[in-house]
Scaffold this motif. Structure first.
Motif, PDB file in Angstrom:
ATOM      1  N   GLY A 144       0.333  -1.171  -0.227  1.00 34.82           N
ATOM      2  CA  GLY A 144       0.153  -0.312   0.041  1.00 34.82           C
ATOM      3  C   GLY A 144       1.032   1.432  -0.173  1.00 34.82           C
ATOM      4  N   GLU A 145       1.944   1.053  -0.219  1.00 30.74           N
ATOM      5  CA  GLU A 145       3.362   1.578  -0.316  1.00 30.74           C
ATOM      6  C   GLU A 145       3.626   2.685  -1.184  1.00 30.74           C
ATOM      7  OE1 GLU A 145       6.725   3.895   2.469  1.00 30.74           O
ATOM      8  OE2 GLU A 145       5.693   2.448   3.172  1.00 30.74           O
ATOM      9  N   LEU A 146       4.283   4.019  -1.360  1.00 31.52           N
ATOM     10  CA  LEU A 146       4.309   4.010  -3.221  1.00 31.52           C
ATOM     11  C   LEU A 146       6.119   4.367  -2.670  1.00 31.52           C
ATOM     12  CD1 LEU A 146       4.423   5.069  -5.682  1.00 31.52           C
ATOM     13  CD2 LEU A 146       4.739   7.811  -4.906  1.00 31.52           C
ATOM     14  N   VAL A 147       6.491   2.810  -3.027  1.00 30.60           N
ATOM     15  CA  VAL A 147       8.132   2.670  -3.157  1.00 30.60           C
ATOM     16  C   VAL A 147       9.462   2.980  -4.716  1.00 30.60           C
ATOM     17  CG1 VAL A 147       7.838   1.333  -1.658  1.00 30.60           C
ATOM     18  CG2 VAL A 147       7.260   0.222  -3.596  1.00 30.60           C
ATOM     19  N   GLY A 148       8.174   3.518  -5.653  1.00 28.92           N
ATOM     20  CA  GLY A 148       9.072   3.458  -6.797  1.00 28.92           C
ATOM     21  C   GLY A 148       7.578   3.732  -8.012  1.00 28.92           C
ATOM     22  N   SER A 149       8.428   3.682  -8.979  1.00 27.90           N
ATOM     23  CA  SER A 149       7.544   3.623 -10.023  1.00 27.90           C
ATOM     24  C   SER A 149       8.435   3.192 -11.578  1.00 27.90           C
ATOM     25  CB  SER A 149       7.761   5.273 -11.505  1.00 27.90           C
ATOM     26  OG  SER A 149       7.651   5.418 -12.226  1.00 27.90           O
ATOM     27  N   ILE A 150       7.445   2.404 -12.739  1.00 25.84           N
ATOM     28  CA  ILE A 150       8.305   1.596 -13.760  1.00 25.84           C
ATOM     29  C   ILE A 150       7.391   2.410 -14.726  1.00 25.84           C
ATOM     30  CG2 ILE A 150       6.462  -0.057 -13.021  1.00 25.84           C
ATOM     31  CD1 ILE A 150       8.693  -2.123 -14.156  1.00 25.84           C
ATOM     32  N   GLY A 151       8.052   2.702 -15.753  1.00 27.80           N
ATOM     33  CA  GLY A 151       6.963   2.511 -17.215  1.00 27.80           C
ATOM     34  C   GLY A 151       6.988   2.308 -18.443  1.00 27.80           C
ATOM     35  N   LEU A 152       6.360   2.408 -19.522  1.00 23.86           N
ATOM     36  CA  LEU A 152       6.044   1.646 -20.790  1.00 23.86           C
ATOM     37  C   LEU A 152       6.323   2.179 -21.233  1.00 23.86           C
ATOM     38  CD1 LEU A 152       6.366  -1.399 -21.902  1.00 23.86           C
ATOM     39  CD2 LEU A 152       3.764  -0.956 -22.146  1.00 23.86           C
ATOM     40  N   HIS A 153       7.347   3.091 -22.325  1.00 25.60           N
ATOM     41  CA  HIS A 153       8.372   4.121 -23.098  1.00 25.60           C
ATOM     42  C   HIS A 153       8.317   3.756 -24.568  1.00 25.60           C
ATOM     43  CE1 HIS A 153       8.519   5.714 -19.049  1.00 25.60           C
ATOM     44  NE2 HIS A 153       9.223   4.977 -18.278  1.00 25.60           N
ATOM     45  N   GLN A 154       8.265   4.844 -25.182  1.00 28.77           N
ATOM     46  CA  GLN A 154       8.805   4.944 -26.188  1.00 28.77           C
ATOM     47  C   GLN A 154       7.635   3.333 -27.504  1.00 28.77           C
ATOM     48  OE1 GLN A 154      12.298   5.209 -26.220  1.00 28.77           O
ATOM     49  NE2 GLN A 154      13.044   6.883 -26.505  1.00 28.77           N
ATOM     50  N   ILE A 155       6.491   3.169 -27.068  1.00 32.11           N
ATOM     51  CA  ILE A 155       5.799   1.817 -27.812  1.00 32.11           C
ATOM     52  C   ILE A 155       5.811   2.147 -29.640  1.00 32.11           C
ATOM     53  CG2 ILE A 155       4.036   0.929 -28.143  1.00 32.11           C
ATOM     54  CD1 ILE A 155       2.914   2.055 -24.868  1.00 32.11           C
ATOM     55  N   ASP A 156       6.311   1.721 -29.668  1.00 30.64           N
ATOM     56  CA  ASP A 156       6.355   1.201 -31.902  1.00 30.64           C
ATOM     57  C   ASP A 156       5.171   0.192 -32.290  1.00 30.64           C
ATOM     58  OD1 ASP A 156       6.540   1.134 -34.354  1.00 30.64           O
ATOM     59  OD2 ASP A 156       8.800   1.591 -33.809  1.00 30.64           O
ATOM     60  N   TRP A 157       3.723   0.993 -32.566  1.00 32.59           N
ATOM     61  CA  TRP A 157       3.274   0.041 -32.655  1.00 32.59           C
ATOM     62  C   TRP A 157       3.119  -1.007 -33.937  1.00 32.59           C
ATOM     63  CZ3 TRP A 157       0.249  -2.501 -29.067  1.00 32.59           C
ATOM     64  CH2 TRP A 157      -0.268  -1.168 -28.328  1.00 32.59           C
ATOM     65  N   HIS A 158       3.579  -0.251 -34.647  1.00 29.59           N
ATOM     66  CA  HIS A 158       4.363  -0.668 -36.285  1.00 29.59           C
ATOM     67  C   HIS A 158       5.030  -1.802 -35.749  1.00 29.59           C
ATOM     68  CE1 HIS A 158       4.477  -0.693 -40.444  1.00 29.59           C
ATOM     69  NE2 HIS A 158       5.827  -1.257 -40.576  1.00 29.59           N
ATOM     70  N   ASN A 159       5.938  -1.853 -35.201  1.00 26.58           N
ATOM     71  CA  ASN A 159       7.307  -2.824 -34.757  1.00 26.58           C
ATOM     72  C   ASN A 159       6.859  -3.381 -33.494  1.00 26.58           C
ATOM     73  OD1 ASN A 159       9.040  -2.485 -37.188  1.00 26.58           O
ATOM     74  ND2 ASN A 159       9.638  -0.374 -36.071  1.00 26.58           N
ATOM     75  N   ARG A 160       6.226  -3.362 -32.967  1.00 24.68           N
ATOM     76  CA  ARG A 160       5.642  -3.695 -31.534  1.00 24.68           C
ATOM     77  C   ARG A 160       6.197  -3.931 -30.521  1.00 24.68           C
ATOM     78  NH1 ARG A 160       3.037  -9.179 -33.943  1.00 24.68           N
ATOM     79  NH2 ARG A 160       3.114  -9.667 -32.466  1.00 24.68           N
ATOM     80  N   MET A 161       7.241  -2.961 -30.207  1.00 20.05           N
ATOM     81  CA  MET A 161       7.473  -3.405 -29.215  1.00 20.05           C
ATOM     82  C   MET A 161       8.028  -1.966 -28.453  1.00 20.05           C
ATOM     83  SD  MET A 161      11.104  -1.964 -31.325  1.00 20.05           S
ATOM     84  CE  MET A 161      12.297  -1.921 -30.150  1.00 20.05           C
ATOM     85  N   ALA A 162       8.565  -1.881 -27.451  1.00 19.15           N
ATOM     86  CA  ALA A 162       8.755  -0.259 -26.406  1.00 19.15           C
ATOM     87  C   ALA A 162       9.625  -0.996 -25.328  1.00 19.15           C
ATOM     88  CB  ALA A 162       6.984  -0.725 -25.373  1.00 19.15           C
ATOM     89  N   ASN A 163      10.239  -0.124 -24.299  1.00 19.31           N
ATOM     90  CA  ASN A 163      11.207   0.640 -23.886  1.00 19.31           C
ATOM     91  C   ASN A 163      10.568   0.009 -22.758  1.00 19.31           C
ATOM     92  OD1 ASN A 163      13.777   0.139 -25.765  1.00 19.31           O
ATOM     93  ND2 ASN A 163      12.810   2.805 -25.563  1.00 19.31           N
ATOM     94  N   ILE A 164      11.412  -0.326 -21.466  1.00 18.11           N
ATOM     95  CA  ILE A 164      10.695  -0.230 -19.733  1.00 18.11           C
ATOM     96  C   ILE A 164      11.954   0.550 -19.304  1.00 18.11           C
ATOM     97  CG2 ILE A 164      10.975  -1.530 -17.600  1.00 18.11           C
ATOM     98  CD1 ILE A 164       9.039  -4.012 -19.174  1.00 18.11           C
ATOM     99  N   GLY A 165      11.203   1.276 -18.242  1.00 14.76           N
ATOM    100  CA  GLY A 165      12.013   2.289 -17.102  1.00 14.76           C
ATOM    101  C   GLY A 165      11.638   1.679 -16.049  1.00 14.76           C
ATOM    102  N   TYR A 166      12.449   2.092 -15.228  1.00 16.49           N
ATOM    103  CA  TYR A 166      11.891   1.885 -13.665  1.00 16.49           C
ATOM    104  C   TYR A 166      12.974   2.814 -11.933  1.00 16.49           C
ATOM    105  CZ  TYR A 166      15.317  -1.873 -14.094  1.00 16.49           C
ATOM    106  OH  TYR A 166      16.122  -2.332 -15.176  1.00 16.49           O
ATOM    107  N   TYR A 167      12.411   2.714 -11.181  1.00 12.44           N
ATOM    108  CA  TYR A 167      13.924   3.141 -10.189  1.00 12.44           C
ATOM    109  C   TYR A 167      12.702   2.604  -9.313  1.00 12.44           C
ATOM    110  CZ  TYR A 167      10.579   7.865  -9.458  1.00 12.44           C
ATOM    111  OH  TYR A 167       9.730   8.414 -10.092  1.00 12.44           O
ATOM    112  N   LEU A 168      13.463   2.668  -7.470  1.00 11.92           N
ATOM    113  CA  LEU A 168      12.868   1.862  -6.811  1.00 11.92           C
ATOM    114  C   LEU A 168      13.403   2.856  -5.610  1.00 11.92           C
ATOM    115  CD1 LEU A 168      11.077  -0.098  -5.577  1.00 11.92           C
ATOM    116  CD2 LEU A 168      13.403  -1.857  -5.258  1.00 11.92           C
ATOM    117  N   SER A 169      12.880   3.536  -4.241  1.00 14.06           N
ATOM    118  CA  SER A 169      13.048   4.096  -2.816  1.00 14.06           C
ATOM    119  C   SER A 169      14.288   3.140  -2.447  1.00 14.06           C
ATOM    120  CB  SER A 169      12.470   4.221  -2.071  1.00 14.06           C
ATOM    121  OG  SER A 169      11.490   3.147  -1.713  1.00 14.06           O
ATOM    122  N   LYS A 170      15.514   3.160  -1.974  1.00 15.12           N
ATOM    123  CA  LYS A 170      16.183   2.872  -1.391  1.00 15.12           C
ATOM    124  C   LYS A 170      16.132   1.876  -0.260  1.00 15.12           C
ATOM    125  CE  LYS A 170      21.035   3.098   0.015  1.00 15.12           C
ATOM    126  NZ  LYS A 170      21.691   1.878  -0.655  1.00 15.12           N
TER     127      LYS A 170
END
Length: 176
Positions: A75-101
């Motif tokens: 229940g506590e926010l400890v980080g973030s994750i994202g799906l970035h640069q979605i390229d639908w034509h080539n059906r690909m994306a990047n994942i980026g993330y970070y987490l609290s210490k």
């Protein structure tokens, strides 16, 4: 609102306006920890900046062009994750993330990335996912390596951090 239950401890939740203060506090409390590998940290000096960027993230989600979610651990926010640069034509994306210490070392990010991969491949139908990590960022590199990504190469001077360029490993995973 988009949510994705990872397991009985972890849930991913689409950022909404009411998350701006919590997100700022997460960054503020982990500024030195995140600063080492996240070039944007120094520029985030107010919750109002998150209030400005969250609508952009929501638009990306609505347009099926990105996903930025909070990682909630018990229940506590400890980080973030994202799906970035979605390229639908080539059906690909990047994942980026970070987490609290203080959230490191509990397998949170490994489980989170695995769950996002399942969503990406089975729900969105993408074929390829990349993760790019600083060559010297051992903790971040451990995630794709643990999950069976293929280390595909190095992008020399691929990212600038505080006036210095550093190399990035490119990890890839295919739906197959």
């Amino acid at each position: 609102m988009f949510t994705l239950k990872v397991d009985n401890q972890i849930e991913l939740q689409l950022f909404q306006q009411h998350h701006a203060l919590k997100l700022y506090q997460l960054v503020e409390e982990n500024r030195e920890h995140l600063r080492e590998w996240m070039p944007w940290v120094d520029s985030m000096n107010s919750p109002y900046q998150f209030e400005s960027i969250i609508p952009i993230w929501l638009s990306q989600f609505a347009e099926n062009n990105g996903l930025n979610v909070g990682i909630l651990y018990n229940g506590e926010l400890v980080g973030s994750i994202g799906l970035h640069q979605i390229d639908w034509h080539n059906r690909m994306a990047n994942i980026g993330y970070y987490l609290s210490k203080n959230a490191e070392g509990h397998g949170i990010m490994t489980r989170t990335v695995q769950s996002l991969l399942n969503y990406t491949f089975f729900t969105l139908g993408l074929n390829r996912v990349e993760i790019r990590c600083g060559v010297k960022n051992k903790k971040s590199r451990a995630i794709p390596e643990r999950l069976g990504f293929v280390k595909e190469g190095i992008i020399r001077d691929g990212e600038q951090l505080y006036g210095n360029f550093h190399d990035l490993f490119v990890y890839g995973m295919l739906a197959s």
